[in-house]
Design a protein around this motif. Structure first.
Motif, PDB file in Angstrom:
ATOM      1  N   ILE A 123      17.891  26.730 -69.345  1.00 29.28           N
ATOM      2  CA  ILE A 123      18.664  27.364 -68.262  1.00 29.28           C
ATOM      3  C   ILE A 123      18.614  28.889 -68.394  1.00 29.28           C
ATOM      4  O   ILE A 123      18.352  29.608 -67.434  1.00 29.28           O
ATOM      5  CB  ILE A 123      20.142  26.881 -68.285  1.00 29.28           C
ATOM      6  N   LYS A 124      18.817  29.363 -69.620  1.00 25.89           N
ATOM      7  CA  LYS A 124      18.826  30.814 -69.843  1.00 25.89           C
ATOM      8  C   LYS A 124      17.470  31.447 -69.545  1.00 25.89           C
ATOM      9  O   LYS A 124      17.381  32.632 -69.222  1.00 25.89           O
ATOM     10  CB  LYS A 124      19.216  31.110 -71.296  1.00 25.89           C
ATOM     11  N   GLY A 125      16.410  30.660 -69.678  1.00 24.44           N
ATOM     12  CA  GLY A 125      15.056  31.200 -69.497  1.00 24.44           C
ATOM     13  C   GLY A 125      14.550  31.133 -68.057  1.00 24.44           C
ATOM     14  O   GLY A 125      13.414  31.518 -67.789  1.00 24.44           O
ATOM     15  N   LEU A 126      15.374  30.651 -67.132  1.00 21.97           N
ATOM     16  CA  LEU A 126      14.931  30.552 -65.733  1.00 21.97           C
ATOM     17  C   LEU A 126      14.742  31.947 -65.141  1.00 21.97           C
ATOM     18  O   LEU A 126      15.230  32.939 -65.683  1.00 21.97           O
ATOM     19  CB  LEU A 126      15.954  29.743 -64.922  1.00 21.97           C
ATOM     20  N   LYS A 127      14.064  31.980 -64.000  1.00 22.76           N
ATOM     21  CA  LYS A 127      13.775  33.265 -63.363  1.00 22.76           C
ATOM     22  C   LYS A 127      15.031  33.770 -62.667  1.00 22.76           C
ATOM     23  O   LYS A 127      15.545  33.135 -61.750  1.00 22.76           O
ATOM     24  CB  LYS A 127      12.638  33.064 -62.355  1.00 22.76           C
ATOM     25  N   SER A 147      16.261  14.220 -60.944  1.00 21.39           N
ATOM     26  CA  SER A 147      15.065  14.178 -60.102  1.00 21.39           C
ATOM     27  C   SER A 147      14.200  15.374 -60.448  1.00 21.39           C
ATOM     28  O   SER A 147      14.625  16.257 -61.191  1.00 21.39           O
ATOM     29  CB  SER A 147      15.460  14.230 -58.623  1.00 21.39           C
ATOM     30  N   GLN A 148      13.004  15.397 -59.901  1.00 25.49           N
ATOM     31  CA  GLN A 148      12.151  16.576 -60.121  1.00 25.49           C
ATOM     32  C   GLN A 148      12.867  17.806 -59.576  1.00 25.49           C
ATOM     33  O   GLN A 148      13.660  17.695 -58.642  1.00 25.49           O
ATOM     34  CB  GLN A 148      10.788  16.395 -59.461  1.00 25.49           C
ATOM     35  N   PRO A 149      12.603  18.985 -60.143  1.00 19.29           N
ATOM     36  CA  PRO A 149      13.310  20.200 -59.711  1.00 19.29           C
ATOM     37  C   PRO A 149      12.995  20.566 -58.263  1.00 19.29           C
ATOM     38  O   PRO A 149      11.839  20.669 -57.881  1.00 19.29           O
ATOM     39  CB  PRO A 149      12.801  21.273 -60.680  1.00 19.29           C
ATOM     40  N   LEU A 150      14.055  20.757 -57.490  1.00 15.66           N
ATOM     41  CA  LEU A 150      13.932  21.137 -56.076  1.00 15.66           C
ATOM     42  C   LEU A 150      14.966  22.196 -55.712  1.00 15.66           C
ATOM     43  O   LEU A 150      14.925  22.765 -54.633  1.00 15.66           O
ATOM     44  CB  LEU A 150      14.168  19.905 -55.182  1.00 15.66           C
ATOM     45  N   VAL A 151      15.908  22.436 -56.651  1.00 21.00           N
ATOM     46  CA  VAL A 151      17.070  23.279 -56.377  1.00 21.00           C
ATOM     47  C   VAL A 151      17.009  24.508 -57.290  1.00 21.00           C
ATOM     48  O   VAL A 151      16.532  24.412 -58.426  1.00 21.00           O
ATOM     49  CB  VAL A 151      18.373  22.490 -56.662  1.00 21.00           C
ATOM     50  N   ALA A 152      17.499  25.646 -56.779  1.00 22.33           N
ATOM     51  CA  ALA A 152      17.609  26.857 -57.597  1.00 22.33           C
ATOM     52  C   ALA A 152      18.997  26.901 -58.223  1.00 22.33           C
ATOM     53  O   ALA A 152      20.002  27.021 -57.512  1.00 22.33           O
ATOM     54  CB  ALA A 152      17.373  28.096 -56.751  1.00 22.33           C
ATOM     55  N   TYR A 153      19.055  26.811 -59.537  1.00 19.84           N
ATOM     56  CA  TYR A 153      20.319  26.955 -60.272  1.00 19.84           C
ATOM     57  C   TYR A 153      20.934  28.322 -59.937  1.00 19.84           C
ATOM     58  O   TYR A 153      20.205  29.292 -59.686  1.00 19.84           O
ATOM     59  CB  TYR A 153      20.011  26.851 -61.781  1.00 19.84           C
ATOM     60  N   THR A 154      22.258  28.395 -59.939  1.00 18.84           N
ATOM     61  CA  THR A 154      22.954  29.629 -59.556  1.00 18.84           C
ATOM     62  C   THR A 154      22.440  30.853 -60.330  1.00 18.84           C
ATOM     63  O   THR A 154      22.269  30.786 -61.550  1.00 18.84           O
ATOM     64  CB  THR A 154      24.478  29.472 -59.788  1.00 18.84           C
ATOM     65  N   ASN A 155      22.191  31.914 -59.593  1.00 23.77           N
ATOM     66  CA  ASN A 155      21.676  33.186 -60.129  1.00 23.77           C
ATOM     67  C   ASN A 155      20.199  33.135 -60.518  1.00 23.77           C
ATOM     68  O   ASN A 155      19.727  34.027 -61.235  1.00 23.77           O
ATOM     69  CB  ASN A 155      22.517  33.693 -61.312  1.00 23.77           C
ATOM     70  N   THR A 156      19.486  32.102 -60.060  1.00 19.19           N
ATOM     71  CA  THR A 156      18.032  32.052 -60.311  1.00 19.19           C
ATOM     72  C   THR A 156      17.302  31.903 -58.980  1.00 19.19           C
ATOM     73  O   THR A 156      17.915  31.660 -57.937  1.00 19.19           O
ATOM     74  CB  THR A 156      17.644  30.859 -61.202  1.00 19.19           C
ATOM     75  N   ILE A 157      15.988  32.057 -59.030  1.00 21.12           N
ATOM     76  CA  ILE A 157      15.172  31.718 -57.867  1.00 21.12           C
ATOM     77  C   ILE A 157      14.137  30.688 -58.272  1.00 21.12           C
ATOM     78  O   ILE A 157      13.804  30.544 -59.451  1.00 21.12           O
ATOM     79  CB  ILE A 157      14.481  32.943 -57.224  1.00 21.12           C
TER      80      ILE A 157
END
Lengths: 379, 379
Positions: free
Chosen positions: B313-317, A155-165
């Motif tokens: 993934i590595k380039g996320l904030k 789906s379109q991005p709505l979630v923050a992958y772990t260790n990101t904002i």
């Protein structure tokens, strides 16, 4: 016993609408955009099943945002025509040609089923699709045929992958349907985030706080304010913020779904999947798999084993604070049973929206039929 | 850059042992029970890979509890002989004949790979197996061959299913390996509980509190005391206690693994899976699947897409509180790289155990070799 996952509250703001008239309206909705009869019936069945299951966030209240807007803009097309790009005895790569995901999903799963019945297992990768409704519906197409069904979508991005904002990965649900002889069925249908975005929107509408842990604000802090999540914040993966309670596992599942649905099908993935209201081709990818149980044991034997499994779960020692122990999918199934009898609860604001849509699309008679058959819960 | 998932702490209590001598010892360990050369090599590779990945809870420190005890009691047999009960072009049902899970798992995955290379996808259901080591090893057997690998296993009950108390479902891990051209690989390997039991035992040994949420005491209350969980309590499913933060989703995943691994293979499931030290046949069931990417696109194209995915993934904030953003499996891979160079850290108490075992099994010379080559971290 009558049971609903979400009871209509406050009841004075709701109508009960019989399932058949709401479905008829939904069929006409899709036909008004030029969808053929057979495909409109499929699309409406997916939508109405969401309402029956108590997953309103994927029911008729989404007709405008998920389907009307992108269909009117032409970013999704009113057809359910899929092209098979590549095919073998156990697999197919399918192009959804920017059609309606609801229909594409069902057709793709039917291909997976056909292949599984011949070979034991079949999988179908779908590119260039759009919002396909509840993931569980498509998995259930397989289990209704006596097969194990797996359905995933990005789906379109709505979630923050772990260790990101920020929002950078989808809520990427996984659904698995296990066929059973007796109800309740076993139907797993879960976003890989703690909650889907719909729950945040509901909290905002009801002016309620959300539990700490569901999402972060734009600075990456946990928040109880739904506004923070909707404006610059993000949902959190299953397991929550950081790794302490396993947030990286939710992120792993989200990546898994994105790779199987988006990368392997050569559709969009990560930030290259777009929301239905974005004005862009959504580029949603799906993954479907069916496993034919009969190849490994007689289906009746499997049914007995699964009834024993359900009995085992139901017979566990109940937690003192819990109401009861649930089989995955049981709540939805019981909600459906109740709503088949009583009708589907529709909020007055959604009724108004259905009326507006019916005027715009020239299907007013079908709205009138809803209105005639609807019962106010309290008036 | 040298990195280890768990740095040996306090260093004065550790030796560094070169990988090859530790592996040689482990091979001899299995051979001492009558395991043939080829199978002993497989079993040792699974164990040593766990130590290389920094998953000590499945490494040599478990030789006594998971393998010595049940092999000595005869509840698991020193062979890796599997029987194919049923077979088709895409599937096989395999009986592990109460052999060593480490070996059975690898052999079963090889069957799945062979079938996938012919048909596009293959799956293998395994019954009557035992502890198969880290789930990720078996998934990796497929990705090392350029295929997507999926590996699941059930385990003895250690987790409380949502809305219940007590141990009634396994930690039932899911592993998925995605082949990559360049390191790090993508290797998902996760218990469907928040943490495995090993983390509770480590906390107890270090006399540390555990984070609130990992487990419940015998009354179903959250606890920070590892003793509460080990004595009458239980681990919690991913998502935690109740449904607020998605605990039912972790429970769904645990059921899914149990059905695919245990029910579909007609092995044990639920409370009918036994721990390696129980004195009973473990009746562990596994599920393996391999998907041949080459059937749907040239592998080089897939590799490029996956590198782009990793880069995304590595380039996320980065979150302000986080050290860095990790690809699933990256920590294990970097730990392995470090330990290949420096050796595997072995605690003095484990060294003592390896010595005892070597005396009991008559393989003392292999322990002596470890001792000769081991370096004290600080002495």
């Amino acid at each position: 016993m009558l049971y609903e996952k979400k009871r209509p509250k406050p009841p004075e703001e709701y109508y009960r609408v019989p399932v058949d008239v709401l479905k008829e309206y939904t069929i006409e909705f899709f036909k008004a955009f030029g969808v053929c009869d057979r495909d409109a019936e499929i699309a409406a069945d997916v939508i109405i099943t969401a309402d029956l299951f108590g997953i309103e966030s994927h029911g008729v209240q989404r007709l405008r945002r998920y389907y009307y807007t992108p269909l009117a803009k032409g970013v999704i097309k009113p057809h359910g025509n899929i092209s098979i790009v590549k095919e073998g005895p156990t697999y197919a790569v399918v192009d959804g040609n920017n059609g309606i995901g609801l229909i594409i999903g069902v057709k793709a799963m039917r291909i997976a089923i056909k292949k599984a019945k011949k070979s034991g297992v079949g999988f179908v990768l779908v590119r260039n699709s759009s919002h396909y409704g509840i993931a569980g519906y498509h998995a259930k197409v397989a289990s209704d045929n006596g097969l194990i069904g797996i359905s995933m979508t990005n789906s379109q991005p709505l979630v923050a992958y772990t260790n990101t904002i920020g929002r950078n990965i989808g809520t990427n649900p996984i659904a698995v349907a296990i066929p059973t002889k007796n109800p309740p069925p076993i139907l797993i249908d879960m976003a890989t985030s703690i909650v889907p975005m719909g729950k945040i929107e509901v909290a905002l509408r009801l002016k309620k706080e959300i539990p700490l842990g569901w999402g972060m604000n734009e600075r990456g802090e946990l928040t109880k304010n739904p506004k923070d999540i909707l404006h610059g914040g993000a949902l959190l993966p299953l397991g929550g913020l950081g790794e302490t309670l396993g947030g990286h596992k939710g992120s792993c599942l989200a990546i898994l779904v994105d790779i199987l649905s988006g990368v392997l099908s050569k559709s969009g993935w990560g930030a290259n999947v777009y929301s239905p209201s974005s004005g862009r081709s959504p580029k949603v990818g799906h993954f479907f798999m069916a496993i034919d149980i009969e190849k490994v044991m007689p289906i009746e034997e499997f049914y007995s084993l699964i009834e024993a499994y359900k009995k085992y779960i139901k017979g566990l020692k109940k937690h003192p604070n819990a109401d009861r122990i649930w089989i995955p999918g049981e709540k939805s199934w019981r909600t459906m049973t109740t709503r088949m009898k009583l009708g589907i609860p529709i909020h007055i604001s959604v009724m108004k929206e259905l009326e507006e849509i019916s005027r715009e699309l020239g299907i007013k008679e079908y709205y009138e039929k809803i209105k005639r058959n609807a019962k106010r819960l309290f008036s």
